[in-house]
Design a protein around this motif. Sequence first.
Motif, PDB file in Angstrom:
ATOM      1  N   GLU A  19       2.215   5.861  -2.568  1.00 24.30           N
ATOM      2  CA  GLU A  19       3.414   6.708  -2.507  1.00 24.30           C
ATOM      3  C   GLU A  19       3.503   7.390  -1.159  1.00 24.30           C
ATOM      4  O   GLU A  19       3.622   8.610  -1.039  1.00 24.30           O
ATOM      5  N   ALA A  20       3.401   6.574  -0.133  1.00 18.49           N
ATOM      6  CA  ALA A  20       3.461   7.108   1.233  1.00 18.49           C
ATOM      7  C   ALA A  20       4.474   6.292   2.027  1.00 18.49           C
ATOM      8  O   ALA A  20       4.952   5.250   1.573  1.00 18.49           O
ATOM      9  N   ASP A  21       4.759   6.766   3.211  1.00 17.17           N
ATOM     10  CA  ASP A  21       5.661   6.049   4.098  1.00 17.17           C
ATOM     11  C   ASP A  21       4.862   5.019   4.894  1.00 17.17           C
ATOM     12  O   ASP A  21       3.752   5.309   5.349  1.00 17.17           O
ATOM     13  N   ALA A  38       0.833  -1.210   0.000  1.00 17.76           N
ATOM     14  CA  ALA A  38       0.000   0.000   0.000  1.00 17.76           C
ATOM     15  C   ALA A  38       0.863   1.254   0.000  1.00 17.76           C
ATOM     16  O   ALA A  38       0.549   2.245  -0.673  1.00 17.76           O
ATOM     17  N   ALA A  39       1.966   1.204   0.742  1.00 22.51           N
ATOM     18  CA  ALA A  39       2.858   2.373   0.803  1.00 22.51           C
ATOM     19  C   ALA A  39       3.367   2.696  -0.588  1.00 22.51           C
ATOM     20  O   ALA A  39       3.405   3.866  -1.020  1.00 22.51           O
ATOM     21  N   GLU A  40       3.696   1.630  -1.306  1.00 25.88           N
ATOM     22  CA  GLU A  40       4.198   1.834  -2.654  1.00 25.88           C
ATOM     23  C   GLU A  40       3.095   2.403  -3.551  1.00 25.88           C
ATOM     24  O   GLU A  40       3.303   3.374  -4.277  1.00 25.88           O
ATOM     25  N   SER A  43      -6.457   6.519   0.305  1.00 27.50           N
ATOM     26  CA  SER A  43      -6.755   5.231   0.929  1.00 27.50           C
ATOM     27  C   SER A  43      -6.871   4.145  -0.118  1.00 27.50           C
ATOM     28  O   SER A  43      -6.979   4.404  -1.320  1.00 27.50           O
ATOM     29  N   LEU A  44      -6.894   2.923   0.359  1.00 25.15           N
ATOM     30  CA  LEU A  44      -6.875   1.762  -0.520  1.00 25.15           C
ATOM     31  C   LEU A  44      -7.492   0.606   0.262  1.00 25.15           C
ATOM     32  O   LEU A  44      -7.053   0.317   1.370  1.00 25.15           O
ATOM     33  N   ALA A  45      -8.517  -0.021  -0.325  1.00 23.19           N
ATOM     34  CA  ALA A  45      -9.131  -1.138   0.397  1.00 23.19           C
ATOM     35  C   ALA A  45      -8.150  -2.303   0.471  1.00 23.19           C
ATOM     36  O   ALA A  45      -7.345  -2.502  -0.444  1.00 23.19           O
ATOM     37  N   LEU A  46      -8.242  -3.056   1.570  1.00 25.35           N
ATOM     38  CA  LEU A  46      -7.334  -4.186   1.768  1.00 25.35           C
ATOM     39  C   LEU A  46      -7.468  -5.199   0.625  1.00 25.35           C
ATOM     40  O   LEU A  46      -6.480  -5.795   0.185  1.00 25.35           O
ATOM     41  N   GLY A  47      -8.699  -5.363   0.124  1.00 22.22           N
ATOM     42  CA  GLY A  47      -8.916  -6.277  -1.000  1.00 22.22           C
ATOM     43  C   GLY A  47      -8.137  -5.830  -2.229  1.00 22.22           C
ATOM     44  O   GLY A  47      -7.585  -6.650  -2.973  1.00 22.22           O
ATOM     45  N   THR A  48      -8.073  -4.511  -2.433  1.00 19.37           N
ATOM     46  CA  THR A  48      -7.326  -3.984  -3.568  1.00 19.37           C
ATOM     47  C   THR A  48      -5.830  -4.263  -3.372  1.00 19.37           C
ATOM     48  O   THR A  48      -5.119  -4.597  -4.321  1.00 19.37           O
ATOM     49  N   VAL A  49      -5.391  -4.138  -2.143  1.00 21.38           N
ATOM     50  CA  VAL A  49      -3.991  -4.469  -1.859  1.00 21.38           C
ATOM     51  C   VAL A  49      -3.741  -5.935  -2.207  1.00 21.38           C
ATOM     52  O   VAL A  49      -2.698  -6.295  -2.765  1.00 21.38           O
ATOM     53  N   ALA A  50      -4.730  -6.780  -1.898  1.00 23.30           N
ATOM     54  CA  ALA A  50      -4.593  -8.204  -2.220  1.00 23.30           C
ATOM     55  C   ALA A  50      -4.452  -8.397  -3.723  1.00 23.30           C
ATOM     56  O   ALA A  50      -3.656  -9.220  -4.186  1.00 23.30           O
ATOM     57  N   VAL A  51      -5.196  -7.610  -4.492  1.00 24.14           N
ATOM     58  CA  VAL A  51      -5.074  -7.697  -5.958  1.00 24.14           C
ATOM     59  C   VAL A  51      -3.659  -7.303  -6.377  1.00 24.14           C
ATOM     60  O   VAL A  51      -3.001  -7.980  -7.171  1.00 24.14           O
ATOM     61  N   LEU A  52      -3.187  -6.212  -5.792  1.00 23.05           N
ATOM     62  CA  LEU A  52      -1.861  -5.706  -6.162  1.00 23.05           C
ATOM     63  C   LEU A  52      -0.749  -6.680  -5.789  1.00 23.05           C
ATOM     64  O   LEU A  52       0.337  -6.642  -6.372  1.00 23.05           O
ATOM     65  N   SER A  53      -1.038  -7.539  -4.816  1.00 17.70           N
ATOM     66  CA  SER A  53      -0.001  -8.458  -4.351  1.00 17.70           C
ATOM     67  C   SER A  53       0.233  -9.587  -5.349  1.00 17.70           C
ATOM     68  O   SER A  53       1.165 -10.352  -5.214  1.00 17.70           O
ATOM     69  N   ASN A  54      -0.655  -9.689  -6.320  1.00 22.90           N
ATOM     70  CA  ASN A  54      -0.553 -10.779  -7.284  1.00 22.90           C
ATOM     71  C   ASN A  54      -0.384 -10.201  -8.678  1.00 22.90           C
ATOM     72  O   ASN A  54      -1.297  -9.560  -9.206  1.00 22.90           O
ATOM     73  N   ARG A  64      -5.150   3.499   5.056  1.00 25.16           N
ATOM     74  CA  ARG A  64      -5.241   4.953   4.903  1.00 25.16           C
ATOM     75  C   ARG A  64      -3.912   5.612   5.245  1.00 25.16           C
ATOM     76  O   ARG A  64      -3.190   5.139   6.119  1.00 25.16           O
ATOM     77  N   VAL A  65      -3.654   6.693   4.551  1.00 23.15           N
ATOM     78  CA  VAL A  65      -2.544   7.533   4.975  1.00 23.15           C
ATOM     79  C   VAL A  65      -3.109   8.454   6.053  1.00 23.15           C
ATOM     80  O   VAL A  65      -4.054   9.201   5.782  1.00 23.15           O
ATOM     81  N   ARG A  66      -2.562   8.329   7.252  1.00 21.23           N
ATOM     82  CA  ARG A  66      -3.119   9.090   8.379  1.00 21.23           C
ATOM     83  C   ARG A  66      -3.242  10.575   8.046  1.00 21.23           C
ATOM     84  O   ARG A  66      -2.319  11.170   7.499  1.00 21.23           O
ATOM     85  N   GLY A  67      -4.399  11.134   8.364  1.00 23.11           N
ATOM     86  CA  GLY A  67      -4.598  12.578   8.196  1.00 23.11           C
ATOM     87  C   GLY A  67      -4.845  13.018   6.761  1.00 23.11           C
ATOM     88  O   GLY A  67      -4.869  14.214   6.481  1.00 23.11           O
TER      89      GLY A  67
END
Lengths: 279, 795
Positions: free
Chosen positions: B567-569, B562-564, B588-599, B581-584
């Motif tokens: 583009e956040a730390d 998600a950080a990648e 944001s990015l749903a966890l499911g979307t992160v799962a998509v990106l992981s593959n 979510r990037v605090r403040g």
Amino acid sequence: MKPAPFAYVRPSSLSEALTALGEDPDAKVLAGGQSLLPLLSMRLAQPSRLVDINGLPDLDHVDVTDEGVRVGALARHSAVLASAEVERVQPLVTLALRHVAHATIRNRGTTVGSVVHADPASELPAVLALLGGSVDVEGPRGRRTVAAEELYVGPLETSLSHDEIAVEAFFPALGPRSGVAFEELARRHGDYAMAGVAALVEVDGDDVVSASAGFFSVCERPTVVDLTCAEDPGEAALAELEPSADIHASLDYRRQLVRVLTPRVLAAATEHARRRAHG
Amino acid sequence: MTTRLFGQRVERVEDQRFLRGRGRYVDDVLVDTHAGTLHAAVLRSPHAHARIVGIDVEAVLDLDGVHAVWTHEDLPGPMAEPLPLLIPHPALTHGRTQHALARDEVNYVGEAIAFVVAEDRYVAEDAVDLIRVSYEVLPPVVGIDAARAATCAVHDDVPDNVGARMEQRNGDAPAAIAAAPRRISLDLMIERSSCQPMEGRGVVSRWDPDTSRLTVWSSTQTSTGVRGCVAARLGLDLDQVDVITPDVGGGFGVKINHPWPEELLVPMAARALGRPVKFTEDRREHFISSAHERGQVHHVEVGFDDDGRVLGLDVMFWHDHGAYSPYGLIVPIITATQLLGPYKPGAYRVRFESLFTNTVMVTPYRGAGRPQGCFVMERTMDAIAAELGLDRAEVRAANFIQPDEFPFDHGLVFQDGRELEYDSGDYPASLHKIKELIGWDGFPALKAEAAAEGRRIGIGLACYVEGTGVGPYEGAHVHVETSGKVKVAIGLTTQGQGHATVFAQIVADELGVPLEDVEVVSGDTRRMPYAVGTFASRAAVMSGSAVHLAAKAAKDKALRIAAEALEADVDDLEIVDGVVRVRGTDASLALGTVAVLSNPLRYAFDEASKLATQFVVGDPGKPPVAEDDEPGLEGRDFYSPQRATFASGMHAVIVETDPDTAEIRILRYAVVHDCGNIINPMIVEGQIHGGVAQGVGGALYEKMEYDESGQLQNASFMDFLMPYVTEVPGEIEIDHLETPSPLNPLGIKGAGEAGVIPGSAAIAAAIEDAEGIAITSMPISPSDLFALRSRKETP
Ligand SMILES: Cc1cc2nc3c(=O)[nH]c(=O)nc-3n(C[C@H](O)[C@H](O)[C@H](O)COP(=O)(O)OP(=O)(O)OC[C@H]3O[C@@H](n4cnc5c(N)ncnc54)[C@H](O)[C@@H]3O)c2cc1C
């Protein structure tokens, strides 16, 4: 724990039922099944045929008159227990039924089945014997009435022959100057008792005219003892009883329970009789 | 922020299913007629001890509906060998196990002799009745006294009936006792009982000839254990065998022993016959052919000072192991070590003999040797108090390990082979709480009041420490699907404890997802092939920690991706309600979307995948899956502790005894319980309620009544009395203490067995207090109490 093979018939008339029984000396009547089915499942009983009487008409009555209570062979414990009329005419039946098993079992188990199953640990045989009740029986030789005192022969054994069906039990009404009481001690709520006593007392004014007690779960048969003249009812009862031991109660302990329960129950029945006589 | 679920009274996600009758147990597997399932029944020995002279199965084969019958001589290869001795120990010099079907000799009523498979269980039982066995009946050894007397032997090659002798010591206890200003000795006994789960044992198996795979469903506490032994004994590759544990209707220990004969015979038959085969144990079989526990006789010598401090404690006990010892010495070793409870005697020696008898074998039952140990120690504390005329609570306090003495090393070796070292605890605080809860100090006044009315009441107190969460390891696998749903697999099994709830709580907290999105699967070797099992109050500690670690791994990966993408730390990210979510900010990015990106394989099957197209992750100069990465958003980790963590607690009970009928009634029952940080107080309390109920059973009702010939007289629920709800105190008063364990990331300790441990000790103490008669043997019935009274009157 599955029964051995057996034939099953569910007749819709009494005569058919009697024929089905008469044809096969190893046939057994099936009523509520709450005693018979466990015996079958453990293969302790292996009848060749079950004659299920649950399809017979007009046997689920609970008739109450001034004479007493007539319970048909298909009346469930729960129906008898729920009847306020039964309690009014013969409260001992109600008192005893509260101690018979648990609600689910009372919903299936029949009162007549309990009376003729003749388990020495059962409440109702002792109650029937104490009250001088009887059972009406239909058989190939017609209908006959068997008095309680002639009914109980031994543990799980009655004087009914195998081709007879008990159709009705009769519990005589409680007299106006009589009282009853009931107490039992079980290991757990709803279990068969370690010892139990039912008492019937008649008074005249403050005097006790007659007093007797019916014992169950004490000896091999439900046993009635006349205690009218007994000074120490517990000991007097013990003199007439032959208690046996089992894994839940030693002989000494069972005798102690008779000693404790008998005077208690007699006193309560006397009290009940006096209330009724004065009330 | 989502509220943290750890520590909350989260309702059990299992209950809707269970309470509506939608649980799916082994007997519910492959029930439809087209499954073609066959049913098994077992011929069991009617004798406690006999040589088998001959077996005639001829008549069985003529019976319609019978498919096959096996006796020992029909068993192929490793199936014919004795069953494995699961937990060997150097002190177990004469370990013995039975065969799947008896060879030549039977050693208890109930031992399996022949195995019949038929169209249904009715026919199978009819067939069993037709098998003719001729026996040469041998004299049986029943009970500890007979085993010690050794006038006859259970196993010919163990003439003294002693399977094991063991000794542990810390300091010189006999010398310390000899030098002590005060000394007493006691003889204490606990009878046999058993687990009696609502669902007995059960196995179903299906061989698939197309894939050459065997599936086994077993009502077990260890699916991986069953898998290993089935493969080995059937000569299959481990990879060919899957073991699935569906819902299990209670275990309480008996289902950790494995393989049970049927766990091997059923798969063997399924493979041989090409049809699914099912065995569902009935209640009578559970009584005579599963396992029992608790039967032990103890002798105590103790030396102490005038304050009641124990200077030397010397215990010798005899453990009734039954006919075989497949589970090694776990139970007596636990008694030997856990007997010490929260105390630190000046010196301690413990010795035991594990004895063979011609009765059902002994394996752990909830508490596993601790109720006996607790009974011995706590009765000893009460005896010291009586001897000195001191308050029983004070004597205990004088012997406590103090909060600043942790970690506390007893100088002994625990059941897991590790040092007996307590990690944390606060026993004085527990004692304070239990005294407050029950009203300890005000009780003498109540007792006097009752006495004035002719009533007898008494109070008892018992303390215990329970080593929980033993190793070697458990694992967990956490998989975030592209839908955002989280699938968790743990390897150990579940028997109704609420694992699907507590582990979901841990995952939901760690991953920042709603509890409803987390689903936990347990005991399926297809999902988690490495696991140990559910016993020793270890699931929360072991799997709980593993689940936490695996969820953390999944989270770390999610944040990295998600950080990648954002583009956040990483440090600026948080996951709330399944959204990274990037605090403040609004990024944001749903966890499911992160799962998509992981593959890197991105077929746009679903909305999440379509959404993911706007993000870019990965270095185009490198392979799509980086060197030390894997596709998918998953976390997998194992937890393996250095040693057990030690929970503790105290029970106090007030009883009333009837002066005439000797009936024993529990008036109040109070519990103070410390299992470290609590994941879900409601579930812990449920465990305590159940444990207390079993403790009441063990104290007042449950007892295996063997006659001299080794027949179990009460092998049914009619005569083996488990307490009904009417016999268990209506309100069990509970107070918690949370002393975290320093050994695991969540600071938790086990809670599964605790409730049962001090029952007999506390209730015996209360009866003794009410009656003024020493109570040295449990359980105690009204008939027993009456006998004790009579003996007191006419010694
Ligand atoms: C868990 C449990 C607890 C129980 N606790 C108690 C208890 O505390 N006290 C107690 O008294 N009972 C107890 N019972 C037994 C229960 O009351 C039974 O219902 C009763 O004993 C028999 O009635 P039934 O209709 O079920 O008879 P069944 O089981 O159908 O039959 C019992 C026997 O009587 C015969 N029989 C039945 N009806 C007739 C008839 N009309 N004519 C001829 N023969 C007949 C049958 O052939 C059979 O031999 C308990 C049962 C269970 C399962």
